[in-house]
Write a protein that holds these residues in place. Structure first.
Motif, PDB file in Angstrom:
ATOM      1  N   ARG A 157      57.294  41.526   9.812  1.00 29.40           N
ATOM      2  CA  ARG A 157      58.083  40.521  10.127  1.00 29.40           C
ATOM      3  C   ARG A 157      59.315  40.947  10.280  1.00 29.40           C
ATOM      4  NH1 ARG A 157      57.245  39.128   4.452  1.00 29.40           N
ATOM      5  NH2 ARG A 157      56.774  37.024   5.014  1.00 29.40           N
ATOM      6  N   ASP A 158      59.696  42.247  10.319  1.00 26.72           N
ATOM      7  CA  ASP A 158      60.919  42.742  10.596  1.00 26.72           C
ATOM      8  C   ASP A 158      60.781  43.213  12.155  1.00 26.72           C
ATOM      9  OD1 ASP A 158      62.463  42.260   8.214  1.00 26.72           O
ATOM     10  OD2 ASP A 158      61.466  43.974   7.395  1.00 26.72           O
ATOM     11  N   LYS A 159      59.634  43.041  12.873  1.00 25.36           N
ATOM     12  CA  LYS A 159      59.580  43.659  14.229  1.00 25.36           C
ATOM     13  C   LYS A 159      58.935  42.468  15.127  1.00 25.36           C
ATOM     14  CE  LYS A 159      58.554  48.382  12.493  1.00 25.36           C
ATOM     15  NZ  LYS A 159      57.745  49.336  12.546  1.00 25.36           N
ATOM     16  N   ILE A 160      59.655  41.278  15.130  1.00 27.72           N
ATOM     17  CA  ILE A 160      59.426  40.212  15.927  1.00 27.72           C
ATOM     18  C   ILE A 160      60.052  40.207  17.314  1.00 27.72           C
ATOM     19  CG2 ILE A 160      59.210  37.673  16.038  1.00 27.72           C
ATOM     20  CD1 ILE A 160      58.976  37.537  13.020  1.00 27.72           C
TER      21      ILE A 160
ATOM     22  N   ASN B 197      69.174  38.763  12.468  1.00 31.44           N
ATOM     23  CA  ASN B 197      68.583  39.304  13.650  1.00 31.44           C
ATOM     24  C   ASN B 197      66.877  39.274  13.611  1.00 31.44           C
ATOM     25  OD1 ASN B 197      68.149  41.104  11.381  1.00 31.44           O
ATOM     26  ND2 ASN B 197      68.607  42.786  12.351  1.00 31.44           N
ATOM     27  N   VAL B 198      66.545  38.136  13.172  1.00 33.69           N
ATOM     28  CA  VAL B 198      64.997  38.079  13.027  1.00 33.69           C
ATOM     29  C   VAL B 198      64.323  38.564  14.224  1.00 33.69           C
ATOM     30  CG1 VAL B 198      64.921  35.595  13.669  1.00 33.69           C
ATOM     31  CG2 VAL B 198      63.197  36.648  12.134  1.00 33.69           C
ATOM     32  N   LEU B 199      64.855  38.452  15.578  1.00 34.34           N
ATOM     33  CA  LEU B 199      64.576  38.657  16.817  1.00 34.34           C
ATOM     34  C   LEU B 199      64.887  39.903  17.230  1.00 34.34           C
ATOM     35  CD1 LEU B 199      64.420  35.263  18.756  1.00 34.34           C
ATOM     36  CD2 LEU B 199      62.549  36.233  17.682  1.00 34.34           C
ATOM     37  N   LYS B 200      64.045  40.766  17.226  1.00 39.25           N
ATOM     38  CA  LYS B 200      64.533  42.458  17.638  1.00 39.25           C
ATOM     39  C   LYS B 200      64.723  42.485  19.069  1.00 39.25           C
ATOM     40  CE  LYS B 200      64.853  43.601  13.200  1.00 39.25           C
ATOM     41  NZ  LYS B 200      64.675  42.450  12.524  1.00 39.25           N
ATOM     42  N   GLY B 201      64.199  41.768  19.789  1.00 36.05           N
ATOM     43  CA  GLY B 201      64.208  41.890  21.376  1.00 36.05           C
ATOM     44  C   GLY B 201      63.655  40.624  21.766  1.00 36.05           C
ATOM     45  N   ALA B 202      63.997  40.492  23.337  1.00 39.47           N
ATOM     46  CA  ALA B 202      63.438  39.420  23.733  1.00 39.47           C
ATOM     47  C   ALA B 202      63.168  39.496  25.410  1.00 39.47           C
ATOM     48  CB  ALA B 202      64.174  38.029  23.599  1.00 39.47           C
TER      49      ALA B 202
END
Length: 286
Positions: free
Chosen positions: A140-143, A171-176
């Motif tokens: 869950r720390d790498k979404i 920072n739940v989203l680590k990238g987009a």
């Protein structure tokens, strides 16, 4: 008479009528559907997992072979009013090959619902995934999040949400990755699309990513097909400039050619610069 910037109504409608500029778009949709069905048949998938009570509030989950691996979420396009998660299973191929989980989200569509509900559905899907990470065996720390067209808009909108108000880390989203995104909804409100989408001036203000920039520095990939309309290029350039001025980490993947639908195909191609950029972003946190 000018309707928006220097466009009259016919010119503005043409800028956003992506299907009108792609004569074989129905063949492309058929290819997506068949390729995705074949991918689901050949790979493990948990289909139609509900994250809400409406029959459309569901997602498909393609599990990685190894527990505790990252998750890439994809939000489909269709101008908030068409297409389905089942059309985009094929995009999972290079990520599953690299032991990365993939979830493809469905959400309620216009004109049955408005932008408030569409944004809420995608937000709720991400909350549900975060809270069910242990059950689905991903980290869950790498979404990570991706989306195309309307899904590009929704991706940028999700990046700007204050997740702490929903009990999640900021920072739940680590990238987009936003592909051919619609970052200012005002031209949508003023063109033919609004007959179905039904945007109000207040919703334009609330849900335009250019008007609500992220508070958290989430690494963001932006891309648009090289042959897409001037408006799609302008929207990305203006959004990128605003993000850059705020010190956000952005990467522009420039596509020398390709129309609106080619652009999303490239997310599912590990040999293309877009697929490479997405994989590299995920692997930074792996």
């Amino acid at each position: 008479m000018s309707v928006y910037r220097n466009f009259n109504q016919v010119e503005l409608d043409k800028q956003y009528n992506v299907r009108g500029g792609i004569p074989d778009f129905l063949d492309i949709f058929s290819r997506w559907s068949h390729s995705s069905a074949a991918f689901r048949s050949a790979n493990r998938v948990l289909e139609n997992i509900p994250y809400g009570i409406n029959e459309t509030q569901n997602l498909d989950f393609f599990p990685a072979a190894t527990a505790g691996r990252p998750l890439l979420v994809f939000i489909h396009g269709g101008y908030w009013q068409s297409l389905d998660k089942s059309d985009f299973s094929y995009l999972a191929a290079p990520y599953i090959k690299r032991d990365i989980n993939v979830a493809v989200v469905n959400y309620r569509l216009a004109p049955t619902v408005g932008m408030d509900e569409i944004v809420a559905d995608n937000r709720d899907a991400l909350i549900w995934l975060y809270r069910n990470a242990e059950t689905l065996a991903f980290d869950r720390d790498k979404i990570f999040l991706s989306g195309h067209s309307a899904g590009g808009h929704l991706t940028a909108t999700m990046v700007s949400i204050d997740w702490t108000t929903h009990g999640l880390p900021a920072n739940v989203l680590k990238g987009a990755c936003a592909i051919s995104g619609l970052y200012d909804l005002e031209p949508i409100r003023l063109c033919y699309l609004n007959k179905a989408v039904g945007l109000t001036p207040a919703q334009v203000e609330q849900f335009s990513p250019t008007k609500k920039l992220p508070a958290v520095n989430t690494p963001l990939i932006l891309t648009v097909g090289g042959n897409e309309s001037d408006e799609y290029h302008r929207l990305q350039a203006e959004y990128a400039e605003l993000l850059g001025a705020k010190g956000m980490e952005i990467q522009i993947v420039r596509q020398a050619d390709g129309h609106h639908f080619d652009a999303v195909d490239r997310l599912g191609d590990a040999e293309n610069e877009l697929g490479k950029a997405m994989l590299q972003l995920i692997e930074r946190f792996s």
